[in-house]
Design a protein around this motif. Structure first.
Motif, PDB file in Angstrom:
ATOM      1  N   MET A   1     -22.777  40.465  38.747  1.00  0.00           N
ATOM      2  CA  MET A   1     -23.766  39.437  38.407  1.00  0.00           C
ATOM      3  C   MET A   1     -24.019  38.563  39.624  1.00  0.00           C
ATOM      4  O   MET A   1     -23.095  38.177  40.305  1.00  0.00           O
ATOM      5  N   ALA A 256     -29.176  30.310  22.699  1.00  0.00           N
ATOM      6  CA  ALA A 256     -28.318  29.266  23.245  1.00  0.00           C
ATOM      7  C   ALA A 256     -27.066  29.141  22.378  1.00  0.00           C
ATOM      8  O   ALA A 256     -27.143  29.276  21.159  1.00  0.00           O
ATOM      9  N   PRO A 257     -25.914  28.905  23.025  1.00  0.00           N
ATOM     10  CA  PRO A 257     -24.700  28.703  22.230  1.00  0.00           C
ATOM     11  C   PRO A 257     -24.779  27.380  21.473  1.00  0.00           C
ATOM     12  O   PRO A 257     -25.547  26.498  21.826  1.00  0.00           O
ATOM     13  N   ARG A 258     -23.999  27.253  20.431  1.00  0.00           N
ATOM     14  CA  ARG A 258     -23.897  25.970  19.747  1.00  0.00           C
ATOM     15  C   ARG A 258     -22.949  25.075  20.535  1.00  0.00           C
ATOM     16  O   ARG A 258     -22.066  25.577  21.247  1.00  0.00           O
ATOM     17  N   PRO A 259     -23.106  23.753  20.445  1.00  0.00           N
ATOM     18  CA  PRO A 259     -22.196  22.849  21.155  1.00  0.00           C
ATOM     19  C   PRO A 259     -20.732  23.148  20.849  1.00  0.00           C
ATOM     20  O   PRO A 259     -19.877  23.071  21.752  1.00  0.00           O
ATOM     21  N   GLU A 260     -20.430  23.535  19.603  1.00  0.00           N
ATOM     22  CA  GLU A 260     -19.040  23.835  19.237  1.00  0.00           C
ATOM     23  C   GLU A 260     -18.527  25.044  20.016  1.00  0.00           C
ATOM     24  O   GLU A 260     -17.348  25.105  20.370  1.00  0.00           O
ATOM     25  N   VAL A 262     -19.541  25.930  23.045  1.00  0.00           N
ATOM     26  CA  VAL A 262     -19.318  25.462  24.424  1.00  0.00           C
ATOM     27  C   VAL A 262     -17.965  24.765  24.516  1.00  0.00           C
ATOM     28  O   VAL A 262     -17.197  24.974  25.442  1.00  0.00           O
ATOM     29  N   ALA A 263     -17.666  23.946  23.505  1.00  0.00           N
ATOM     30  CA  ALA A 263     -16.413  23.192  23.516  1.00  0.00           C
ATOM     31  C   ALA A 263     -15.198  24.107  23.422  1.00  0.00           C
ATOM     32  O   ALA A 263     -14.115  23.766  23.879  1.00  0.00           O
ATOM     33  N   ALA A 264     -15.393  25.273  22.833  1.00  0.00           N
ATOM     34  CA  ALA A 264     -14.263  26.185  22.653  1.00  0.00           C
ATOM     35  C   ALA A 264     -13.939  26.964  23.920  1.00  0.00           C
ATOM     36  O   ALA A 264     -12.901  27.620  24.005  1.00  0.00           O
ATOM     37  N   TRP A 265     -14.840  26.898  24.931  1.00  0.00           N
ATOM     38  CA  TRP A 265     -14.578  27.604  26.188  1.00  0.00           C
ATOM     39  C   TRP A 265     -13.507  26.841  26.961  1.00  0.00           C
ATOM     40  O   TRP A 265     -13.688  25.671  27.295  1.00  0.00           O
ATOM     41  N   ARG A 266     -12.415  27.485  27.233  1.00  0.00           N
ATOM     42  CA  ARG A 266     -11.314  26.854  27.961  1.00  0.00           C
ATOM     43  C   ARG A 266     -10.917  27.703  29.151  1.00  0.00           C
ATOM     44  O   ARG A 266     -11.187  28.896  29.200  1.00  0.00           O
ATOM     45  N   GLY A 267     -10.224  27.079  30.091  1.00  0.00           N
ATOM     46  CA  GLY A 267      -9.749  27.794  31.278  1.00  0.00           C
ATOM     47  C   GLY A 267      -8.553  28.664  30.945  1.00  0.00           C
ATOM     48  O   GLY A 267      -8.044  28.640  29.834  1.00  0.00           O
TER      49      GLY A 267
ATOM     50  N   ALA B 136      -5.966  26.494  36.297  1.00  0.00           N
ATOM     51  CA  ALA B 136      -6.046  26.462  34.826  1.00  0.00           C
ATOM     52  C   ALA B 136      -7.241  25.631  34.378  1.00  0.00           C
ATOM     53  O   ALA B 136      -7.695  25.757  33.243  1.00  0.00           O
ATOM     54  N   VAL B 138     -10.199  25.939  35.578  1.00  0.00           N
ATOM     55  CA  VAL B 138     -11.431  26.720  35.754  1.00  0.00           C
ATOM     56  C   VAL B 138     -11.799  27.424  34.447  1.00  0.00           C
ATOM     57  O   VAL B 138     -11.101  28.331  33.999  1.00  0.00           O
ATOM     58  N   VAL B 139     -12.896  26.996  33.854  1.00  0.00           N
ATOM     59  CA  VAL B 139     -13.368  27.587  32.605  1.00  0.00           C
ATOM     60  C   VAL B 139     -14.301  28.761  32.896  1.00  0.00           C
ATOM     61  O   VAL B 139     -14.336  29.745  32.173  1.00  0.00           O
ATOM     62  N   ALA B 174     -26.859  22.537  25.072  1.00  0.00           N
ATOM     63  CA  ALA B 174     -25.691  22.637  24.188  1.00  0.00           C
ATOM     64  C   ALA B 174     -24.478  21.966  24.836  1.00  0.00           C
ATOM     65  O   ALA B 174     -23.694  21.284  24.168  1.00  0.00           O
ATOM     66  N   LEU B 184     -16.099  17.532  23.928  1.00  0.00           N
ATOM     67  CA  LEU B 184     -15.394  17.840  25.179  1.00  0.00           C
ATOM     68  C   LEU B 184     -14.397  16.730  25.531  1.00  0.00           C
ATOM     69  O   LEU B 184     -13.965  16.623  26.665  1.00  0.00           O
TER      70      LEU B 184
END
Lengths: 267, 195
Positions: A1, A256-260, A262-267, B136, B138-139, B174, B184
């Motif tokens: 990508m 588009a993703p929902r805000p929830e 997005v919030a669930a994306w973690r490192g 850690a 880095v998302v 979003a 967040l």
């Protein structure tokens, strides 16, 4: 990508009205630039360019009001051109909500204007528009909406503009503009090879195949689409699908993703 | 920036001086321009130390592009000291001969690739990249001409984006909505996501 190739919808307007483009029978006012901006953004345009081809001084307040209205509703970049003659003009466009200004004749008349704007507002907000016509095996720049032969070599001028701080080059083939016979691939390739900033190809698009060709063989980072879109000859969702099938990386029209989410994306 | 937050229904205002932070629940550091002048402007307005204190108190903070770069310890750009609320350095893209990208600044749409495999497209405009000490945080990462760099960081209540969510279509909206509504904010994230 990697970096996506962009499709940029261009609205030519004068006196606050879009000059071309009445295909959207369902729009209440097909000449309203803001309505068209939103429609193209919803269709998947990666950026919007508004060119005020009238660009009279009297029309300036109305243009600034229009930029402000468009910027308030758009969630993609907005570039505005037409009548940028000074640093103050450029700053006023950006203050109104434009992300970039496109400079053409004023840059040719005073190349240092590019540097002045870029130094204070950043190269990312400066697009230098180059109108070029074939001339004895190379290309010459024309000024004042293509009417004035400057004698400058197009590739050399694009390079100089970038050295002076242009963040992008909007390259229009005067020979192809309005012909629908395809972009000038050689011109586009020559400029794209000479500069290390994105080249936006303009002039001559007649089909999806033309767009694919200029983004691949032409080396352009983006294609400007005007009448092809306005007259409904192609639609952006189908065009993007064609590009993707041809191996051109485009911004995908994913929901588009929902805000929830997005919030669930973690490192 | 203000328009974008207003579009997602947030009550947003511009803080030109420390008093402007009073009563705020969340802080956004936007930014386009050069690191040196942005840092000087924050100091001149008396916002530098309040921004550090804000982060130290664990309050929600969103840094965008240059605003994200200022969160690190320092930036290669103008040799500027950062706020130091995320450990790390903001670095210039390497030259092409050192494996760096051909086109700098990186202008345009590019994939924001989450570690989970999910992707979204974000709009980028930058010449420097975020290099945090703690990987850690880095998302998501993004690739330009084979050079991969972090494009979305989260640590505690701090979120940092190299792309511009206010120009990144529905994905960006979003993200702004998630920040504005407290999704967040840190520890409450898991509970909020489940709710």
């Amino acid at each position: 990508m990697s970096l996506r190739k962009r499709l940029i919808a261009c609205l030519d307007m004068t006196d606050g009205r879009v000059v071309k483009g009445t295909r959207f029978a369902d729009l209440v006012d097909a000449g309203d630039p803001v309505g068209l901006c939103l429609r193209y953004a919803a269709d998947g345009a990666d950026e919007i360019v508004i060119l005020d081809i009238g660009a009279t001084v009297d029309a300036r307040p109305a243009l600034l009001a229009l930029i402000s209205r468009a910027a308030a509703v758009l969630d993609i970049p907005l570039a505005v051109g037409g009548g940028v003659r000074s640093y103050d003009d450029a700053a006023a466009f950006l203050d109104a909500g434009a992300d970039k200004v496109s400079i053409n004749s004023a840059a040719l008349a005073d190349p240092a204007l590019v540097s002045r704007i870029a130094q204070r507002l950043g190269s990312q907000s400066v697009v230098v528009a180059v109108d070029a016509a074939a001339h004895e095996g190379s290309w010459r720049v024309r000024s004042v909406a293509g009417t004035l032969e400057t004698g400058r070599d197009a590739v050399a001028w694009a390079s100089e503009a970038v050295e002076r701080g242009a963040g992008e080059i909007l390259l229009t083939s005067i020979d192809r503009d309005g012909t629908r016979s395809g972009y000038d691939l050689q011109l586009t390739r020559a400029v794209a090879d000479a500069v290390r900033v994105p080249v936006i190809a303009s002039g001559g698009a007649g089909s999806a195949a033309d767009v694919i060709a200029v983004l691949r063989e032409g080396g352009a980072s983006a294609a400007l689409l005007a009448s092809l879109l306005h007259f409904g000859m192609v639609r952006l969702p189908e065009l993007k699908a064609r590009l993707a099938e041809s191996g051109v990386e485009v911004r995908r029209p994913l929901p588009a993703p929902r805000p929830e989410e997005v919030a669930a994306w973690r490192g | 920036m203000l328009r974008a937050f207003a579009a997602v229904g947030a009550d947003v205002r511009l803080a030109r001086h420390p008093d402007g932070l009073r009563g705020a629940e969340r802080l956004v550091l936007p930014g386009v321009g050069a690191a040196g002048s942005a840092a000087r402007e924050l100091q001149r307005r008396g916002l530098w130390q309040p921004a550090r204190d804000w982060a130290a108190e664990g309050k929600p903070l969103l840094g965008i592009c240059l605003g994200a770069q200022l969160l690190l310890d320092r930036s290669d750009e103008d040799e500027t000291p950062g706020l130091g609320v995320i450990g790390g350095v903001c670095r210039r893209f390497p030259s092409v001969s050192d494996g760096g990208p051909r086109m700098v600044p990186h202008i345009g749409w590019n994939a924001v690739e989450m570690m989970s495999g999910v992707q979204a497209d974000g709009y980028f405009v930058h010449s420097y990249w975020l290099d945090p000490v703690d990987h850690a945080a880095v998302v998501a990462t993004t690739e330009l001409d084979g050079f991969r760099f972090p494009s979305l960081l989260r640590t505690g209540a701090i979120t940092a984006t190299q792309f511009h969510p206010e120009k990144s279509g529905g994905f960006g909206r979003a993200l702004l909505a998630a920040f504005a509504t407290g999704l967040l904010d840190g520890r409450s994230v898991v509970a909020a996501a489940k709710a």
